[in-house]
Design a protein around this motif. Structure first.
Motif, PDB file in Angstrom:
ATOM      1  N   LEU A  14     132.393  29.076 -55.025  1.00 11.43           N
ATOM      2  CA  LEU A  14     132.080  29.203 -56.326  1.00 11.43           C
ATOM      3  C   LEU A  14     132.263  27.657 -56.794  1.00 11.43           C
ATOM      4  CD1 LEU A  14     133.589  32.586 -57.350  1.00 11.43           C
ATOM      5  CD2 LEU A  14     131.052  31.985 -57.157  1.00 11.43           C
ATOM      6  N   ALA A  15     133.485  27.045 -56.334  1.00  5.34           N
ATOM      7  CA  ALA A  15     133.829  25.722 -57.194  1.00  5.34           C
ATOM      8  C   ALA A  15     132.431  24.756 -56.479  1.00  5.34           C
ATOM      9  CB  ALA A  15     135.132  25.393 -56.256  1.00  5.34           C
ATOM     10  N   SER A  16     132.175  25.069 -55.386  1.00  7.38           N
ATOM     11  CA  SER A  16     131.073  23.815 -54.982  1.00  7.38           C
ATOM     12  C   SER A  16     129.677  24.152 -55.730  1.00  7.38           C
ATOM     13  CB  SER A  16     130.749  24.035 -53.421  1.00  7.38           C
ATOM     14  OG  SER A  16     131.801  24.084 -52.657  1.00  7.38           O
ATOM     15  N   PHE A  17     129.217  25.143 -55.768  1.00  8.24           N
ATOM     16  CA  PHE A  17     127.967  25.462 -56.295  1.00  8.24           C
ATOM     17  C   PHE A  17     128.124  25.541 -58.118  1.00  8.24           C
ATOM     18  CE2 PHE A  17     127.262  27.249 -52.216  1.00  8.24           C
ATOM     19  CZ  PHE A  17     125.933  26.734 -52.067  1.00  8.24           C
ATOM     20  N   GLY A  18     129.395  25.653 -58.425  1.00  7.69           N
ATOM     21  CA  GLY A  18     129.718  25.626 -59.812  1.00  7.69           C
ATOM     22  C   GLY A  18     129.701  24.082 -60.308  1.00  7.69           C
ATOM     23  N   ALA A  19     130.338  23.383 -59.659  1.00  8.66           N
ATOM     24  CA  ALA A  19     130.207  21.782 -59.779  1.00  8.66           C
ATOM     25  C   ALA A  19     128.937  21.484 -59.543  1.00  8.66           C
ATOM     26  CB  ALA A  19     131.200  21.120 -58.763  1.00  8.66           C
ATOM     27  N   ALA A  20     127.999  21.714 -58.914  1.00  6.49           N
ATOM     28  CA  ALA A  20     126.510  21.337 -58.683  1.00  6.49           C
ATOM     29  C   ALA A  20     125.854  21.949 -59.943  1.00  6.49           C
ATOM     30  CB  ALA A  20     125.992  21.783 -57.539  1.00  6.49           C
ATOM     31  N   ALA A  21     125.869  23.231 -60.306  1.00  6.92           N
ATOM     32  CA  ALA A  21     125.283  23.653 -61.574  1.00  6.92           C
ATOM     33  C   ALA A  21     125.691  22.890 -62.919  1.00  6.92           C
ATOM     34  CB  ALA A  21     125.573  25.322 -61.549  1.00  6.92           C
TER      35      ALA A  21
END
Length: 419
Positions: free
Chosen positions: A191-198
Motif C-alpha cells: 500500500l505504501a508503494s502503490f500509494g506513493a505512485a498514485a
C-alpha cells in the motif's frame, strides 16, 4: 562498425570488465573476494538483509537490492512505453508472433531445465529445481549487439529479437515478483508503494494537466516541471522501494510502480534509439540522466556477482546452459512457427521461419538477468555458484549464433546509416 562499438562501450563494457575482474579475483584469492562482497557497511541498519532480529546493510545488498532498482526501472520504462503508447512495439498484430515466440523462449528453457534435472535423479532435482527461471532470461543489451552482428542492422529479425527481449524482460519482472520473494510476505506494505505512485501521479502529473486544460501556455505543468523536476518522483521511488523491501517482494523491483506515474512522451523511438535523446518528457530525461550511473552500477553488479571459482562448475551449470542453448531456440522456433503458420499471424517481411532458430540462439545469452535470478533463486553456496557459472557461460551462445547464421544462410542486411 563504429556505432556497434559505441553501443557496446555505452551499455556493456563496464559490466564485462566487472565480471572478468570478479572471475580473476575469485579464482586467485577467493577469501579476500568474498570478504569484499559481504563487506558490512552498516549493522543494525534500517535496510538490508534481515537476520537475528536486525538488518545489516552489506555492499552486496547495496548493489543488488538498492542500486539495481535503477536498472530494472529503465527496463520497466521501455516495457511500459512498448505496451501503453499508441505506436508501442508490443501493441497490435505486429507484436503477436514475437509474443508467442517469447512464451516459447520461456517454456522451452523451463522444460529442458526441469526435465534434465529430473532425469539426473531426485536429489539433483530437489537441489536445483528452484532455479527454473534462470534460463528464461534474455540479456537485452548483449542479445541486441549479437543480433546486429549476425543479421545486420537492417534485418527485420533484429527488431523481432528486440520485441522478444523486451517482452521477456516484462515476463521476467513478473516472475521475480511472484516466485522469488526476498523474505516473508507482508503485502500490506505494498500500500505504501502503490500509494506513493498514485499520490505523485495525481499531485504532480494529472492535477497540473487538469488545471491547464484549455490553456496552451500550461503554466501549472511548466511550474511543476521547472521547479520540482524529478524530486517528487525520487521521493515516491524511495517510499515505493521501502514498501517493496518490507513487503517481502524483491526490493530491486521497488521502483516499478512509480515509472508509469512519471510524465512521458506520446511516442517512443525504441530501445537504445539515439533519437530518444531528443525527447524532453520527464521520463526520457530521467532515463538518460541515469544512463551513466547505471553503467557504474552494472560494473559493480558484475564485480559482486560473477566471482565464481571454476571448481564450482556442477549440475546446475549444465542445466542452465542446456535450458538456454537448447530450450530457447527450440521453444522460440516451435511457438513462433505456430503463431506464423497455423494461426496465420505471419512474420515480418524479409524474415524466414528458419531465422527463428538463429534468433533463439541469440536470445540464449542470459548473462545479466540470469546472474541476478541465480543470486535470488539459491542461497549462497555451491549450487548458486554453479548456476552463476552457467549464466556466465551463456556468452558462448554468441559464437553459436554466428555459426548458426552462417550454416542457415542468413541474408545479412546492413543499413549504411547504422554503421
Amino acid at each position: 562498425m563504429y556505432r556497434v562499438w559505441n553501443f557496446l562501450t555505452n551499455y556493456s563494457l563496464l559490466l564485462i570488465i566487472g565480471a572478468v575482474l570478479a572471475l580473476i579475483w575469485a579464482n586467485t584469492n577467493p577469501d579476500t573476494y568474498h570478504h569484499f562482497v559481504e563487506f558490512v557497511i552498516w549493522d543494525h541498519a534500517p535496510i538490508g538483509h534481515y537476520h537475528d532480529g536486525h538488518r545489516t546493510l552489506t555492499l552486496h545488498y547495496l548493489v543488488n537490492d538498492v542500486f539495481m532498482a535503477l536498472f530494472f526501472a529503465i527496463a520497466a520504462k521501455e516495457v511500459w512505453e512498448a505496451v501503453v503508447l499508441e505506436d508501442g512495439s508490443l501493441r497490435g498484430k505486429k507484436a503477436a508472433t514475437p509474443l508467442f515466440a517469447t512464451a516459447g523462449g520461456m517454456f522451452g528453457p523451463i522444460g529442458v531445465y526441469l526435465g534434465l534435472a529430473l532425469f539426473l535423479g531426485s536429489d539433483t532435482y530437489n537441489a536445483v529445481a528452484n532455479g527454473w527461471a534462470i534460463p528464461t532470461a534474455t540479456d537485452i543489451a548483449f542479445s541486441y549487439l549479437v543480433g546486429r552482428i549476425v543479421f545486420g542492422a537492417g534485418h527485420p529479425a533484429v527488431r523481432f529479437l528486440l520485441l522478444l527481449a523486451i517482452a521477456d524482460d516484462a515476463a521476467g519482472l513478473i516472475i521475480l515478483a511472484i516466485f522469488y520473494p526476498s523474505g516473508d510476505l507482508a503485502p500490506i506494505w505494498l500500500l505504501a508503494s502503490f500509494g506513493a505512485a498514485a499520490g505523485v501521479f495525481i499531485l504532480f502529473n494529472w492535477l497540473p494537466r487538469k488545471l491547464d486544460a484549455g490553456n496552451e501556455l500550461r503554466p501549472n505543468s511548466t511550474w511543476v516541471r521547472k521547479n520540482l523536476h524529478f524530486v517528487p518522483y525520487a521521493i515516491a521511488g524511495c517510499i515505493s522501494w521501502y514498501g517493496f523491501m518490507r513487503s517481502g517482494l524483491h526490493p530491486a523491483l521497488g521502483l516499478l510502480p512509480v515509472v508509469p506515474a512519471i510524465p512521458h512522451a506520446d511516442r517512443a523511438f525504441g530501445f537504445f534509439s539515439d533519437a530518444e535523446s531528443h525527447l524532453h518528457d520527464l521520463l526520457n530525461v530521467m532515463e538518460h540522466a541515469l544512463k551513466h550511473p547505471v553503467e557504474v552500477v552494472l560494473f559493480f553488479f558484475g564485480l559482486l556477482n560473477a566471482g565464481v571459482e571454476f571448481s564450482a562448475i556442477g549440475d546446475a551449470t549444465w542445466l542452465v546452459l542446456a535450458g538456454l542453448i537448447i530450450g530457447k531456440p527450440v521453444g522460440i522456433l516451435l511457438f513462433g512457427w505456430v503463431a506464423a503458420v497455423p494461426l496465420r499471424l505471419g512474420i515480418p517481411q524479409g524474415m524466414r521461419i528458419i531465422d527463428l532458430v538463429v534468433i533463439g540462439f541469440v536470445a540464449a545469452i542470459g548473462f545479466t538477468v540470469s546472474l541476478f535470478v541465480a543470486s535470488v533463486a539459491f542461497d549462497a553456496g555451491p549450487v548458486q555458484d554453479a548456476a552463476k557459472m552457467g549464466a556466465l557461460f551463456s556468452f558462448g551462445a554468441a559464437i553459436i549464433s554466428i555459426v548458426a547464421g552462417k550454416l542457415l544462410r542468413v541474408n545479412k542486411i546492413e543499413l549504411q546509416a547504422a554503421e
